[in-house]
Scaffold this motif. Structure first.
Motif, PDB file in Angstrom:
ATOM      1  N   LEU A  29      -0.356   0.647   7.724  1.00  0.00           N
ATOM      2  CA  LEU A  29      -1.699   0.427   7.163  1.00  0.00           C
ATOM      3  C   LEU A  29      -1.609   0.321   5.640  1.00  0.00           C
ATOM      4  N   ALA A  30      -0.791   1.170   5.044  1.00  0.00           N
ATOM      5  CA  ALA A  30      -0.609   1.091   3.587  1.00  0.00           C
ATOM      6  C   ALA A  30      -0.029  -0.271   3.214  1.00  0.00           C
ATOM      7  N   ALA A  31       0.918  -0.758   4.017  1.00  0.00           N
ATOM      8  CA  ALA A  31       1.587  -2.032   3.721  1.00  0.00           C
ATOM      9  C   ALA A  31       0.661  -3.232   3.921  1.00  0.00           C
ATOM     10  N   SER A  32      -0.440  -3.031   4.633  1.00  0.00           N
ATOM     11  CA  SER A  32      -1.309  -4.171   4.974  1.00  0.00           C
ATOM     12  C   SER A  32      -1.940  -4.815   3.740  1.00  0.00           C
ATOM     13  N   ILE A  33      -1.976  -4.090   2.618  1.00  0.00           N
ATOM     14  CA  ILE A  33      -2.588  -4.714   1.420  1.00  0.00           C
ATOM     15  C   ILE A  33      -1.550  -5.415   0.538  1.00  0.00           C
ATOM     16  N   LEU A  34      -0.304  -5.518   1.020  1.00  0.00           N
ATOM     17  CA  LEU A  34       0.713  -6.200   0.214  1.00  0.00           C
ATOM     18  C   LEU A  34       0.457  -7.704   0.151  1.00  0.00           C
ATOM     19  N   THR A  35      -0.365  -8.207   1.065  1.00  0.00           N
ATOM     20  CA  THR A  35      -0.728  -9.624   1.067  1.00  0.00           C
ATOM     21  C   THR A  35      -2.246  -9.736   1.097  1.00  0.00           C
ATOM     22  N   ALA A  36      -2.745 -10.852   0.565  1.00  0.00           N
ATOM     23  CA  ALA A  36      -4.191 -11.088   0.654  1.00  0.00           C
ATOM     24  C   ALA A  36      -4.547 -11.718   2.003  1.00  0.00           C
ATOM     25  N   ASP A  37      -3.523 -12.127   2.785  1.00  0.00           N
ATOM     26  CA  ASP A  37      -3.784 -12.684   4.130  1.00  0.00           C
ATOM     27  C   ASP A  37      -4.225 -11.577   5.084  1.00  0.00           C
ATOM     28  N   ARG A  38      -4.740 -12.013   6.243  1.00  0.00           N
ATOM     29  CA  ARG A  38      -5.160 -11.016   7.251  1.00  0.00           C
ATOM     30  C   ARG A  38      -3.946 -10.397   7.941  1.00  0.00           C
ATOM     31  N   ASP A 211      21.899   4.917   6.221  1.00  0.00           N
ATOM     32  CA  ASP A 211      21.485   5.573   4.979  1.00  0.00           C
ATOM     33  C   ASP A 211      21.567   4.682   3.743  1.00  0.00           C
ATOM     34  N   ILE A 212      21.874   3.396   3.956  1.00  0.00           N
ATOM     35  CA  ILE A 212      21.783   2.465   2.808  1.00  0.00           C
ATOM     36  C   ILE A 212      20.851   1.306   3.180  1.00  0.00           C
ATOM     37  N   ILE A 213      19.822   1.134   2.385  1.00  0.00           N
ATOM     38  CA  ILE A 213      18.870   0.039   2.641  1.00  0.00           C
ATOM     39  C   ILE A 213      18.905  -0.915   1.448  1.00  0.00           C
ATOM     40  N   GLU A 214      18.933  -2.216   1.753  1.00  0.00           N
ATOM     41  CA  GLU A 214      18.927  -3.222   0.679  1.00  0.00           C
ATOM     42  C   GLU A 214      17.662  -4.055   0.776  1.00  0.00           C
ATOM     43  N   ILE A 215      17.033  -4.231  -0.359  1.00  0.00           N
ATOM     44  CA  ILE A 215      15.782  -4.983  -0.394  1.00  0.00           C
ATOM     45  C   ILE A 215      15.931  -6.083  -1.442  1.00  0.00           C
ATOM     46  N   GLU A 216      15.796  -7.307  -0.996  1.00  0.00           N
ATOM     47  CA  GLU A 216      15.835  -8.453  -1.912  1.00  0.00           C
ATOM     48  C   GLU A 216      14.383  -8.809  -2.185  1.00  0.00           C
ATOM     49  N   GLY A 217      13.944  -8.656  -3.428  1.00  0.00           N
ATOM     50  CA  GLY A 217      12.528  -8.916  -3.726  1.00  0.00           C
ATOM     51  C   GLY A 217      12.142 -10.356  -3.414  1.00  0.00           C
ATOM     52  N   VAL A 218      10.957 -10.564  -2.819  1.00  0.00           N
ATOM     53  CA  VAL A 218      10.478 -11.926  -2.516  1.00  0.00           C
ATOM     54  C   VAL A 218       9.238 -12.212  -3.362  1.00  0.00           C
ATOM     55  N   GLU A 219       8.914 -13.499  -3.477  1.00  0.00           N
ATOM     56  CA  GLU A 219       7.782 -13.898  -4.330  1.00  0.00           C
ATOM     57  C   GLU A 219       6.437 -13.602  -3.680  1.00  0.00           C
ATOM     58  N   GLU A 220       6.392 -13.818  -2.355  1.00  0.00           N
ATOM     59  CA  GLU A 220       5.116 -13.527  -1.700  1.00  0.00           C
ATOM     60  C   GLU A 220       5.315 -13.081  -0.262  1.00  0.00           C
ATOM     61  N   LEU A 221       4.282 -12.415   0.252  1.00  0.00           N
ATOM     62  CA  LEU A 221       4.285 -11.979   1.650  1.00  0.00           C
ATOM     63  C   LEU A 221       3.082 -12.618   2.333  1.00  0.00           C
ATOM     64  N   ARG A 222       3.209 -12.852   3.651  1.00  0.00           N
ATOM     65  CA  ARG A 222       2.100 -13.493   4.376  1.00  0.00           C
ATOM     66  C   ARG A 222       1.561 -12.552   5.455  1.00  0.00           C
ATOM     67  N   GLY A 223       0.446 -12.954   6.048  1.00  0.00           N
ATOM     68  CA  GLY A 223      -0.196 -12.145   7.084  1.00  0.00           C
ATOM     69  C   GLY A 223       0.686 -12.010   8.319  1.00  0.00           C
ATOM     70  N   VAL A 224       0.384 -11.026   9.141  1.00  0.00           N
ATOM     71  CA  VAL A 224       1.228 -10.746  10.295  1.00  0.00           C
ATOM     72  C   VAL A 224       0.402 -10.034  11.363  1.00  0.00           C
ATOM     73  N   ALA A 225       0.807 -10.186  12.633  1.00  0.00           N
ATOM     74  CA  ALA A 225       0.254  -9.346  13.709  1.00  0.00           C
ATOM     75  C   ALA A 225       1.434  -8.561  14.256  1.00  0.00           C
ATOM     76  N   PHE A 226       1.303  -7.258  14.348  1.00  0.00           N
ATOM     77  CA  PHE A 226       2.473  -6.422  14.611  1.00  0.00           C
ATOM     78  C   PHE A 226       2.117  -5.277  15.537  1.00  0.00           C
ATOM     79  N   THR A 227       3.013  -4.987  16.486  1.00  0.00           N
ATOM     80  CA  THR A 227       2.827  -3.830  17.377  1.00  0.00           C
ATOM     81  C   THR A 227       3.795  -2.723  16.956  1.00  0.00           C
ATOM     82  N   PRO A 228       3.279  -1.578  16.545  1.00  0.00           N
ATOM     83  CA  PRO A 228       4.174  -0.514  16.068  1.00  0.00           C
ATOM     84  C   PRO A 228       4.989   0.118  17.189  1.00  0.00           C
TER      85      PRO A 228
END
Ligand code: UD1
Length: 418
Positions: A29-38, A211-228
């Motif tokens: 839910l916190a991550a849902s505002i990372l994009t302006a898409d639905r 225990d090691i996570i790598e994150i390559e920054g991206v320019e934008e994120l888009r909307g998604v439908a996801f089942t936790p």
């Protein structure tokens, strides 16, 4: 204030479906505002922590709707980067909003987060990690003020595998400039879920679950439908309920590998466990043996969120058990309530020495925190006579319709408003 009235001594039989994981839904839910898409998050349980997170998103200006079991977030109109102290203090997970708000607005203002009273629960690891990503942090009048011109990828080593700090780094680094490496990351399945969610939005995150996570920054994120992912703690709670009450139940949803150690401990008690795909069957008959020792650890160790429930189980097993709580300083506060039910438990710091008694008896007890409250419910289900579990507000934070699900399994439990 709602209360459970529980008539103990009924065996449990039947099938129960597990809800989506609380600890996954909240960061998603916190991550849902990372994009302006639905963004659509499917099958969100009606737990008060999730509802409170929805309120936080609304306070920021997002349109959030429940569509059946799903939550749909449209944050295109969101414009605020401040969360009021009242909401921040409602739940610990409000701290995830730091990472999301910084990515979306480059600034965030929140009060110190609340949550269950189970220990000190500082947020230094979160704040230190954010500083490494270029965030300036100041504390004024009970609020944490964070801002940055832009987030910059960095090498971050976390001193302790904090679940929340790891998730906050993912949220803050997913659109940062360049690459972020997290060493000493927490490995919980809910972190893998957040990685999958971010990648489904177009993020480039890999390594979650190690225990090691790598994150390559991206320019934008888009909307998604996801089942936790499903809630391994709720699944574990039902399995332990059956162990305590006796009977045979099938729990559908949780994967064996996510609660492997609990299954091992339940077998040690004398329960028969059979698991296939995402269904786990448990049969519990006759007197169970106490576990000699259970020690909570970060994943894949024994989960602290099941510590209270296994203590309740051991309270009426044959023999003695030592339960060691390594994650939180004061997570045995429910023990005096179990003692009211006849349990023989001595707590010294982070150790609880449990001497099994033949059977617990009904009593009036108060649920002071989420998992401790669940443990009291389980103890009452197995006890002789009637119990009242007072104040369900903490239990409601993490279990949706606990009484309805237990009733379907044959428990005699009713919820009353007093
Ligand atoms: C998450 C879970 C919670 C679970 C816990 C441990 C969510 C929403 N909640 O909580 O159900 O009990 O993991 O598995 O996912 N710590 C610090 N400084 C920090 C952060 C943490 O010292 O900045 C310490 C805590 O005080 C605690 C330990 O690290 O002793 C573990 O905490 P952490 O993994 O961060 O737990 P949460 O993310 O709060």
């Amino acid at each position: 204030m709602d209360t459970y009235i529980i008539e103990g001594g009924r065996r449990l039989f039947g099938h129960v479906d597990v809800q989506s994981a609380k600890n996954s839904v909240l960061p998603l839910l916190a991550a849902s505002i990372l994009t302006a898409d639905r963004v659509r998050i499917r099958k969100v349980p009606r737990i008060t922590d999730a509802m409170c997170m929805v309120q936080i998103l609304r306070e920021l200006g997002a349109l959030v709707e429940w569509s059946g079991e799903d939550v749909v977030v449209d944050s295109s109109q969101a414009c605020s980067h401040t969360i009021s102290s009242a909401l921040t203090k409602e739940l610990r997970s409000s701290v995830f909003m730091l990472g999301s708000l910084l990515t979306r607005f480059h600034r965030a203002v929140i009060a110190y987060p609340g949550g269950c009273d189970i220990g000190l629960r500082p947020i230094d690891l979160h704040l230190n990690a954010l500083k490494r990503l270029g965030v300036e942090i100041a504390e004024r009048e009970g609020y944490i003020h964070c801002e940055c011109e832009r987030l910059r990828g960095a090498e971050i080593a976390i001193d302790f595998p904090s679940v929340g700090a790891t998730e906050n780094i993912l949220l803050a680094a997913v659109m940062a400039e360049g690459r972020t490496t997290v060493q000493g990351a927490a490995k919980e399945p809910e972190i893998v879920d957040l990685q999958n969610f971010l990648n489904a939005m177009g993020g480039k995150v890999r390594g979650a679950g190690t225990d090691i996570i790598e994150i390559e920054g991206v320019e934008e994120l888009r909307g998604v439908a996801f089942t936790p992912v499903k809630d391994r703690i709720e699944a574990g709670t039902f399995l332990i309920a059956c162990a305590i009450c006796g009977g045979e139940i099938e729990v559908e949803g949780a994967k064996e590998e996510n609660i492997g150690l609990l299954l091992h401990k339940l077998r040690e008690n004398g329960c028969k466990i059979h698991s296939k795909n995402d269904k786990i069957k448990i049969a519990s008959y006759g007197k169970l043996r106490a576990n000699r020792r259970i020690e909570t650890m970060p994943f894949p160790g024994f989960p602290t969120d099941l510590q209270a429930q296994v203590t309740a189980l051991n309270a009426s097993c044959d023999g003695g058990a030592l339960i060691v709580e390594n994650l939180f300083e004061t997570r045995f506060k429910y023990v005096p309530e179990l003692i009211k039910m006849g349990a023989d438990i001595e707590v010294k710091g982070r150790h609880a020495f449990v001497r099994g008694v033949p059977r617990l008896h009904g009593a009036t007890v108060t649920a002071g925190d989420l998992r401790g409250g669940a443990a009291l419910v389980l103890a009452a289900l197995g006890a002789e006579g009637t119990s009242e579990v007072l104040d369900l507000s903490h239990i409601d934070r993490g279990y949706s319709d606990l009484e309805g699900k237990l009733k379907c399994l044959g428990a005699e439990i009713k919820r009353v408003r007093v």
